[in-house]
Design an enzyme around this catalytic site. Structure first.
Site, mmCIF file in Angstrom:
data_model
loop_
_atom_site.group_PDB
_atom_site.id
_atom_site.type_symbol
_atom_site.label_atom_id
_atom_site.label_comp_id
_atom_site.label_asym_id
_atom_site.label_seq_id
_atom_site.Cartn_x
_atom_site.Cartn_y
_atom_site.Cartn_z
ATOM 1 N N HIS A 145 -47.145 62.235 125.382
ATOM 2 C CA HIS A 145 -47.717 62.304 126.733
ATOM 3 C C HIS A 145 -48.692 61.140 126.961
ATOM 4 C CE1 HIS A 145 -49.170 64.558 130.351
ATOM 5 N NE2 HIS A 145 -50.267 63.865 130.099
ATOM 6 N N GLU A 146 -49.636 60.981 126.057
ATOM 7 C CA GLU A 146 -50.641 59.918 126.230
ATOM 8 C C GLU A 146 -50.003 58.537 126.108
ATOM 9 O OE1 GLU A 146 -53.375 60.786 127.531
ATOM 10 O OE2 GLU A 146 -53.157 62.927 127.104
ATOM 11 N N HIS A 189 -48.812 57.584 129.500
ATOM 12 C CA HIS A 189 -49.899 57.035 130.329
ATOM 13 C C HIS A 189 -50.205 55.601 129.902
ATOM 14 C CE1 HIS A 189 -51.104 60.497 132.705
ATOM 15 N NE2 HIS A 189 -51.309 61.262 131.652
ATOM 16 N N GLU A 237 -49.259 60.561 136.265
ATOM 17 C CA GLU A 237 -48.807 61.736 135.520
ATOM 18 C C GLU A 237 -47.282 61.728 135.353
ATOM 19 O OE1 GLU A 237 -50.853 63.418 133.933
ATOM 20 O OE2 GLU A 237 -49.875 65.275 133.364
HETATM 21 ZN ZN ZN Z 1 -51.560 63.399 131.726
#
Ligand code: ZN
Length: 493
Positions: A262-263, A266, A291
């Site tokens: 997830h990170e 980003h 997101e």
């Molecule tokens: Zn996030």
């Protein structure tokens, strides 16, 4: 020097102040000793104030005015977008009286401390007066900013995070999404279980695996680093220094992997933005689009069956004999369990948006004055019973679980769902453009995915409003049906 060039020079100076601020934040979350807290808060407040003053300066307004009519700006789409977006930011900044900003900051700090205690004691009554105050301040903030012509007061706050979107269209979007999710949750709950239950992997081995996965996805460790923190986050100083964190639990390697992916999503966005300090061309399009980048890597890629074909041997190699029975199917089942639960941050991909739907509906009702603060816990529990079929036994596991409202963050929760919906649409377009994608992913080749995202999203910065960016990439406006279609195709196999 042209007005645009002077503007760019001043924005660069402000970006350098924010560079320092970001590093202080990162240090606070990862390395700062306990006694460093009070002075750090003062240092952060001072730097933030200076950056605000430098941007709200009248000279910036004059430069924006002059730059807007310069031929070099009119003839250049990127420069024109810089001026248009900076003007939006500038006007918003100027509309907020300094006294209101200061009062908000102070009340927020008090509310956050009260929330920490109220949550620990599961005592909503202790937090309620603070929430009341923050809603009042948020309403004043929205009044200063002004409701958009085609919307209501709350939209002024939503507009900060997701420019152009309105509560009215979100309401119909959530209604369609919830109607589609209900039967899916019903048919899928309990169908899959955690096949990795009871398996432990030492933290150094997990960390090495997380690094290997992040590197394979395209994260550049020469322009970043991976550390530990209680809550995983990404912080970008500039495209050449984008740091991520994750968390580890010996008995749950998928938690660390999921957070890291997830990170990394980003961070890949931040590493791929044009290096233009302080200018919108070098910034993310919106919170929802940001997101979408983390969700696409975490969910569309990381929870897919082809990805498990690549990951399973790596995990067996890291975990040794205990992991000998872990193959792609076991990983796929474990990642894609559907289980209604009370806590948003632990929710699976399918039920996650129901948690957001509850928050969106209740926040709007609070803000519109249709729901008294004192009635929030009962309303919360009723929505959970209705949407998810579960009911919290305490407010700690109910309406006190999230930090957002205590930070005065209103108009923010929907961006999580927007990220999921944008991700599904971007993914559909990506798959159409790259027909051999499954084979590439199973072979650990993620370059076609990153290449598409770099070209279609990262390189464009904030040139287009998020709704328009979505249409450009996916060929259609935001539509929850695309996300539902993606989920059904995956879960109903
Ligand atoms: Zn996030």
């Amino acid at each position: 020097m042209s007005a645009y060039d002077e503007l760019a020079r001043r924005m660069r100076e402000i970006a350098l102040l924010k560079h320092a601020t970001a590093l202080l934040h990162w240090d606070q979350e990862t390395a700062m000793p306990e006694k460093g807290g009070a002075r750090r808060a003062e240092a952060l407040a001072e730097l933030t104030k200076r950056a605000h003053e430098a941007f709200a300066d009248e000279r910036i307004g004059e430069l924006l005015e002059a730059a807007a009519s310069e031929p070099a700006v009119l003839d250049d789409e990127a420069k024109a977008a810089d001026v248009r977006e900076l003007r939006r930011d500038y006007e918003r900044e100027r509309k907020l009286p300094a006294a209101l900003v200061a009062e908000f900051a102070e009340q927020r700090s008090l509310a956050q401390q009260a929330w920490v205690k109220a949550r620990a004691a599961s005592d909503f009554a202790a937090f309620a007066p603070h929430l009341e105050t923050l809603i009042g301040l948020a309403r004043r903030q929205a009044e200063c900013l002004g409701a958009p012509e085609d919307g209501e007061l709350w939209d002024a706050l939503l507009d900060i995070h997701e420019p152009g979107l309105r509560a009215r269209s979100l309401e119909s979007l959530f209604a369609r999404l919830v109607a589609g999710l209900r039967p899916l949750v019903e048919s899928q709950r309990g169908r899959r279980r955690n096949e990795l239950a009871g398996l432990e992997l030492p933290i150094p081995a997990q960390e090495a695996l997380c690094r290997r996965v992040a590197t394979a996805l395209g994260y550049d460790f020469a322009a970043g680093r991976l550390d530990r923190s209680a809550h995983p986050f990404t912080i970008a100083l500039h495209p050449g220094d984008v740091r991520i964190t994750t968390r580890y639990r010996e008995d749950d390697v998928l938690d660390a992997l999921g957070s890291t992916i997830h990170e990394t999503g980003h961070a890949l966005y931040e590493q791929g933005l044009p290096d233009a300090p302080g200018l919108p061309r070098g910034e993310a399009a919106s919170t929802g689009i940001h997101e979408s980048q983390s969700r696409l890597w975490e969910n569309q890629v990381g929870r897919s069956l082809p990805f498990q074909r690549w990951l399973a041997p790596l995990l067996r190699e890291a975990g040794g004999p205990a992991f000998a029975g872990v193959g792609p199917d076991e990983l796929f089942a474990s990642w894609n369990r559907v289980e209604p639960s009370l806590i948003r941050v632990e929710a699976d991909e399918t039920t996650y948006n129901l948690h957001i739907a509850v928050r969106f509906e209740l926040e709007l009702a609070l803000f519109r004055g249709e729901l008294p603060v004192a009635e929030l816990p009962a309303a919360w529990n009723a929505r959970y019973r209705d949407f998810l079929g579960v009911e919290p036994e305490s407010d700690r596991d109910g309406c006190l679980q999230d930090i957002h409202w205590s930070l005065g963050l209103f108009g923010y929760f929907p961006t999580y769902t927007l990220g999921n919906l944008y991700a599904a649409q971007i993914w559909e377009a990506l798959r159409a453009a790259e027909p051999e994608l499954d084979a590439a992913v199973a072979g650990g080749d993620f370059a076609p995915i990153l290449g598409f995202l770099r070209r279609e999203i990262h390189a464009l910065g904030r040139r287009y409003p998020p709704g328009e960016l979505c249409r450009r990439v996916s060929g259609q406006a935001l539509d929850p049906e695309v996300f539902l279609r993606y989920l059904r195709a995956k879960l109903e196999t």
